[in-house]
Design an enzyme around this catalytic site. Structure first.
Site, PDB file in Angstrom:
ATOM      1  CG  HIS A  44     -27.518 -31.660 105.702  1.00 35.39           C
ATOM      2  ND1 HIS A  44     -26.942 -32.388 106.719  1.00 35.39           N
ATOM      3  CD2 HIS A  44     -27.000 -30.394 105.798  1.00 35.39           C
ATOM      4  CE1 HIS A  44     -26.115 -31.611 107.402  1.00 35.39           C
ATOM      5  NE2 HIS A  44     -26.149 -30.393 106.862  1.00 35.39           N
TER       6      HIS A  44
ATOM      7  CD  GLU B  52     -20.536 -26.459 101.989  1.00 36.25           C
ATOM      8  OE1 GLU B  52     -21.629 -26.963 102.334  1.00 36.25           O
ATOM      9  OE2 GLU B  52     -20.461 -25.327 101.528  1.00 36.25           O
TER      10      GLU B  52
ATOM     11  CG  PHE C 149     -18.701 -23.855 104.804  1.00 40.88           C
ATOM     12  CD1 PHE C 149     -17.593 -24.529 105.278  1.00 40.88           C
ATOM     13  CD2 PHE C 149     -19.960 -24.406 105.065  1.00 40.88           C
ATOM     14  CE1 PHE C 149     -17.713 -25.709 106.000  1.00 40.88           C
ATOM     15  CE2 PHE C 149     -20.093 -25.581 105.781  1.00 40.88           C
ATOM     16  CZ  PHE C 149     -18.967 -26.238 106.252  1.00 40.88           C
TER      17      PHE C 149
ATOM     18  CG  LEU D 274     -22.603 -33.883 106.668  1.00 39.36           C
ATOM     19  CD1 LEU D 274     -23.674 -33.735 105.610  1.00 39.36           C
ATOM     20  CD2 LEU D 274     -22.591 -32.686 107.581  1.00 39.36           C
TER      21      LEU D 274
ATOM     22  NE  ARG E  78     -28.665 -25.283 106.555  1.00 43.00           N
ATOM     23  CZ  ARG E  78     -27.490 -25.743 106.992  1.00 43.00           C
ATOM     24  NH1 ARG E  78     -26.595 -24.904 107.503  1.00 43.00           N
ATOM     25  NH2 ARG E  78     -27.187 -27.025 106.913  1.00 43.00           N
TER      26      ARG E  78
ATOM     27  CG  HIS F 146     -24.404 -31.834 102.828  1.00 45.03           C
ATOM     28  ND1 HIS F 146     -23.233 -32.264 102.249  1.00 45.03           N
ATOM     29  CD2 HIS F 146     -24.059 -30.835 103.676  1.00 45.03           C
ATOM     30  CE1 HIS F 146     -22.228 -31.541 102.732  1.00 45.03           C
ATOM     31  NE2 HIS F 146     -22.709 -30.672 103.598  1.00 45.03           N
TER      32      HIS F 146
ATOM     33  CD  GLN G  87     -28.666 -27.497 102.483  1.00 40.81           C
ATOM     34  OE1 GLN G  87     -28.262 -27.641 103.626  1.00 40.81           O
ATOM     35  NE2 GLN G  87     -28.494 -26.373 101.809  1.00 40.81           N
TER      36      GLN G  87
HETATM   37  C1  FAD Z   1     -24.085 -34.021 110.736  1.00 42.07           C
HETATM   38  C2  FAD Z   1     -24.525 -32.589 110.657  1.00 42.07           C
HETATM   39  C3  FAD Z   1     -23.573 -31.578 110.501  1.00 42.07           C
HETATM   40  C4  FAD Z   1     -23.971 -30.236 110.427  1.00 42.07           C
HETATM   41  N1  FAD Z   1     -23.011 -29.251 110.299  1.00 42.07           N
HETATM   42  C5  FAD Z   1     -23.396 -27.947 110.304  1.00 42.07           C
HETATM   43  C6  FAD Z   1     -22.423 -26.882 110.282  1.00 42.07           C
HETATM   44  O1  FAD Z   1     -21.220 -27.115 110.284  1.00 42.07           O
HETATM   45  N2  FAD Z   1     -22.865 -25.608 110.276  1.00 42.07           N
HETATM   46  C7  FAD Z   1     -24.193 -25.293 110.302  1.00 42.07           C
HETATM   47  O2  FAD Z   1     -24.536 -24.114 110.308  1.00 42.07           O
HETATM   48  N3  FAD Z   1     -25.127 -26.279 110.336  1.00 42.07           N
HETATM   49  C8  FAD Z   1     -24.768 -27.583 110.355  1.00 42.07           C
HETATM   50  N4  FAD Z   1     -25.718 -28.573 110.409  1.00 42.07           N
HETATM   51  C9  FAD Z   1     -27.116 -28.197 110.567  1.00 42.07           C
HETATM   52  C10 FAD Z   1     -27.354 -27.783 112.006  1.00 42.07           C
HETATM   53  O3  FAD Z   1     -26.573 -28.566 112.865  1.00 42.07           O
HETATM   54  C11 FAD Z   1     -28.803 -27.943 112.406  1.00 42.07           C
HETATM   55  O4  FAD Z   1     -29.626 -27.386 111.444  1.00 42.07           O
HETATM   56  C12 FAD Z   1     -29.028 -27.210 113.716  1.00 42.07           C
HETATM   57  O5  FAD Z   1     -28.140 -27.688 114.686  1.00 42.07           O
HETATM   58  C13 FAD Z   1     -30.440 -27.342 114.190  1.00 42.07           C
HETATM   59  O6  FAD Z   1     -30.489 -26.798 115.480  1.00 42.07           O
HETATM   60  P1  FAD Z   1     -31.853 -26.707 116.261  1.00 42.07           P
HETATM   61  O7  FAD Z   1     -31.521 -26.144 117.593  1.00 42.07           O
HETATM   62  O8  FAD Z   1     -32.859 -26.041 115.417  1.00 42.07           O
HETATM   63  O9  FAD Z   1     -32.297 -28.234 116.414  1.00 42.07           O
HETATM   64  P2  FAD Z   1     -31.500 -29.487 116.956  1.00 42.07           P
HETATM   65  O10 FAD Z   1     -30.112 -29.196 117.339  1.00 42.07           O
HETATM   66  O11 FAD Z   1     -31.754 -30.493 115.916  1.00 42.07           O
HETATM   67  O12 FAD Z   1     -32.273 -29.833 118.287  1.00 42.07           O
HETATM   68  C14 FAD Z   1     -33.617 -30.241 118.284  1.00 42.07           C
HETATM   69  C15 FAD Z   1     -34.056 -30.526 119.704  1.00 42.07           C
HETATM   70  O13 FAD Z   1     -35.456 -30.770 119.693  1.00 42.07           O
HETATM   71  C16 FAD Z   1     -35.747 -31.917 120.469  1.00 42.07           C
HETATM   72  N5  FAD Z   1     -37.033 -32.449 120.023  1.00 42.07           N
HETATM   73  C17 FAD Z   1     -37.410 -32.829 118.781  1.00 42.07           C
HETATM   74  N6  FAD Z   1     -38.682 -33.257 118.799  1.00 42.07           N
HETATM   75  C18 FAD Z   1     -39.123 -33.134 120.073  1.00 42.07           C
HETATM   76  C19 FAD Z   1     -40.349 -33.427 120.729  1.00 42.07           C
HETATM   77  N7  FAD Z   1     -41.406 -33.938 120.094  1.00 42.07           N
HETATM   78  N8  FAD Z   1     -40.441 -33.220 122.071  1.00 42.07           N
HETATM   79  C20 FAD Z   1     -39.383 -32.737 122.758  1.00 42.07           C
HETATM   80  N9  FAD Z   1     -38.215 -32.424 122.184  1.00 42.07           N
HETATM   81  C21 FAD Z   1     -38.083 -32.628 120.858  1.00 42.07           C
HETATM   82  C22 FAD Z   1     -34.539 -32.798 120.260  1.00 42.07           C
HETATM   83  O14 FAD Z   1     -34.454 -33.789 121.254  1.00 42.07           O
HETATM   84  C23 FAD Z   1     -33.433 -31.755 120.341  1.00 42.07           C
HETATM   85  O15 FAD Z   1     -33.152 -31.462 121.682  1.00 42.07           O
HETATM   86  C24 FAD Z   1     -25.341 -29.917 110.486  1.00 42.07           C
HETATM   87  C25 FAD Z   1     -26.288 -30.923 110.652  1.00 42.07           C
HETATM   88  C26 FAD Z   1     -25.901 -32.247 110.734  1.00 42.07           C
HETATM   89  C27 FAD Z   1     -26.947 -33.307 110.891  1.00 42.07           C
END
Ligand code: FAD
Length: 604
Positions: A380, A253, A121, A250, A415, A236, A234
């Protein structure tokens, strides 16, 4: 007091993506009674969308890898404004967190001798991303969810937190409504963990889904916590550009990690034209060497398509601006070309990149085993977020913790791909541990009826307004256009000042938005309530971007196109001043201890 349901937990986790789930599991394992709240259904989070993999120096594919190389890669990628303590903990603890996930049932792809397979990556010196095809996040969420549910965590789905409740200077719980019926809920807690993900919906072209309106960032900000690094968004390099309905989705990568190349309309691999000095020694000189790298030749260096995302995205913008783009305003990403090198190309692409194959076939009628994809940058991820202590993940507000994408520090100005899934495992675990400890050692909190009434009044206000004729969606779209056009991938003083003016105007318009109907199943109402968060995070991005008069990582100023060494010595913190305005502070980057400085120098 307003009519509402009441719940009480030692630790309340807001957000059920990977970070929230990992924090909840840890807090519960340490004896805390845990409530877990999420805006949509359990399992519907960004984490589930993650494709490429989770970065951890397991050294299964290349035994030269170690936490030291991962640390140095993360710091270089972040252009040295990272919180180095987080980068150190992350690099050291990610392997343990990934193995733990495997022990809990995650089925990663395997090497021939049965170990967890790792892929290349951008910005990672060695193959480092543990993965499950291109559906890694799905497997992670499946395992974490299973573990959390069986541990007896109380889950509140489709429950939207709008306000944090305070007891003096300490957090005391949260006010929320359920999205189905619109009933209010008050959660009392001794500690609260924010794990709400990103802000992508502040922009028009984004890989993020509807939930990502910067809620956690805004909740923390309004509760008095510091945000930091908000200028670092970021973009992407590879999102879909055609057809318009799928713009921004998306393209992992992982396509480039498996040998995919970027070409302009002239068929030229333009990434060879601009290799940053600090990556030159690690980058292939020829297409031949780049190919050998993607096939595991340890003597080869990585192709320039695997330079960091900020750089690749800017090179694509340059090609498009200078008239060498694809028909729909992007460039070409081609994995089908590998059939010139390997006999089983079609099967290989379908096996390694099954989601990408289906995504393009179904959404764009493109067979990626035969034709190139058209791609361009998409919003992203946000490197900026809630300012936390590197060890404990506590914010500047006592009892309020943050982890995952809504927290900041690890990634600095940019990142590296794969470092988010490892971030949320490492710091989700830490946040859960320290939130449980905080709850155990601190007395009960009291919830103030006045704050609950005020939160309820604010939530209901859109129903009481006569309305200006303008709906919440119109304001949201206007904001997304503003951020896309004026605070996006290429910025300058004039555009940013104009963006700030428009955000102020949009805030006034948001205050007049009225909502029809009632509280049940009312998406217009939900959007009206999201606006405050979107406007708060947008203002923080713009003000921080104005203040950083240089280009670094995800933040590119065409009026200050170079890095300024002086600006590399501080981060920009954003907080709410006593008069309610947003104030900024330049916070010195803590000096690296000698032993970590030595690691960076050793890695070259
Ligand atoms: C399409 C895509 C592909 C990706 N691929 C990769 C990868 O291969 N490798 C990598 O390292 N990263 C990747 N990323 C980035 C990574 O997935 C995210 O940064 C990461 O999953 C974020 O995790 P998190 O637990 O912080 O938040 P999230 O998984 O975004 O979860 C957020 C949670 O908060 C909740 N929430 C939000 N606001 C509120 C509120 N007001 N009240 C109650 N609940 C709320 C949502 O419902 C959800 O449950 C990718 C992102 C995307 C979009």
């Amino acid at each position: 007091m307003s009519s509402h349901l009441e719940h009480e937990h030692d630790v309340l986790v807001i957000g059920a993506g990977g970070a929230g789930l990992r924090a909840a599991i840890e807090a519960s394992a340490r004896g805390a009674d845990v409530g877990l709240v999420c805006k949509s259904l359990l399992g519907k989070a960004h984490t589930v969308m993650a494709e490429g993999g989770v970065a951890a120096a397991l050294a299964n594919v290349d035994d030269r890898d170690s936490w030291r190389v991962h640390f140095a890669d993360t710091m270089r990628g972040g252009q040295y404004v990272n919180n180095w303590r987080m980068a150190e903990l992350h690099a050291k603890e990610a392997p343990e967190r990934v193995r733990e996930l495997e022990a809990w049932g995650a089925l990663f792809d395997r090497t021939d001798d049965g170990r967890i397979l790792q892929r290349n990556f951008g910005g990672h010196r060695y193959p480092r991303l543990a993965h499950v095809g291109d559906r890694t996040g799905l497997e992670m969420i499946r395992v974490l969810q299973d573990r959390g549910v069986h541990q007896g965590i109380a889950v509140y789905m489709e429950t939207n937190v709008t306000t944090l409740l305070m007891d003096g200077g300490r957090v005391a719980g949260a006010f929320a409504y359920d999205r189905e019926r619109g009933r209010f809920r008050v959660f009392r807690a001794k500690a609260v963990v924010l794990a709400t993900g990103g802000i992508g919906r502040a922009y028009k072209i984004t890989s993020n889904s509807w939930e990502y309106t910067g809620d956690g960032h805004a909740l923390a900000y309004h509760a008095g916590a510091d945000l930091i690094d908000m200028e670092f968004v970021q973009f992407h390099p590879t999102g879909m550009v055609w057809p318009p309905s799928v713009r921004g989705i998306l393209v992992t990568e992982g396509v480039r990690g498996e040998g995919g190349v970027l070409k302009n309309r002239e068929g030229r691999r333009f990434m060879f034209d601009d290799i940053p000095e600090n990556y030159r020694a690690q980058t292939a000189d020829s297409e031949e060497e780049g190919w050998r790298y993607t096939q595991g030749d340890k003597s080869a260096r990585r192709p320039p398509e695997l330079l960091t995302r900020d750089h690749v995205a800017r090179c694509i913008v340059r090609e498009v601006r200078e008239g060498r783009g694809s028909p729909h305003g992007g460039v070409f990403l081609d994995i089908s070309w590998i059939k010139a090198r390997v006999s089983d190309a079609e099967d290989r692409i379908k096996k390694k990149l099954p989601s990408m194959y289906h995504q393009f076939k179904q959404l764009a009628d493109i067979d990626i085993t035969r034709e190139p994809m058209e791609i361009g940058p998409t919003t992203h991820y946000i490197m900026g977020g809630i300012r936390v202590d590197g060890d404990t993940q506590m914010s500047t507000v006592p009892g309020l913790f943050a982890c995952g994408e809504c927290a900041a520090g690890l990634h600095g100005a940019n990142r590296l791909g794969g470092n988010s899934l490892s971030d949320l495992l490492v710091f989700g675990q830490r946040a859960g541990e320290h939130a449980a400890a905080f709850a155990a050692s601190s007395g009960a909190t009291a919830v103030d009826a006045g704050q609950v009434d005020e939160a309820a009044r604010r939530a209901l206000a859109p129903f009481d307004r006569p309305g200006s004729g303008e709906g919440a969606y119109q304001v949201q779209h206007a904001l997304q256009e503003t951020m896309q056009d004026l605070a996006g991938i290429v910025r300058n003083e004039g555009d940013l000042r104009a963006a700030l003016g428009r955000v102020e105007e949009l805030r006034e318009r948001a205050e007049t938005v009225g909502v029809a109907g009632n509280r049940e199943y009312n998406p217009g109402w939900h959007t009206a309530l999201d606006l405050r968060n979107l406007l708060t995070v947008s203002e923080a991005v713009i003000r921080s971007a104005l203040d950083r008069k240089e280009s670094r990582g995800g933040h590119f100023r065409e009026d200050f196109p170079d890095k300024d060494p002086a600006a590399g010595k501080y981060n920009i913190a954003t907080r709410r001043a006593a008069d309610g305005s947003m104030e900024l502070e330049r916070v010195p980057v803590r000096e690296l201890p000698d032993e970590l400085q030595a690691v960076i120098e050793e890695m070259g």
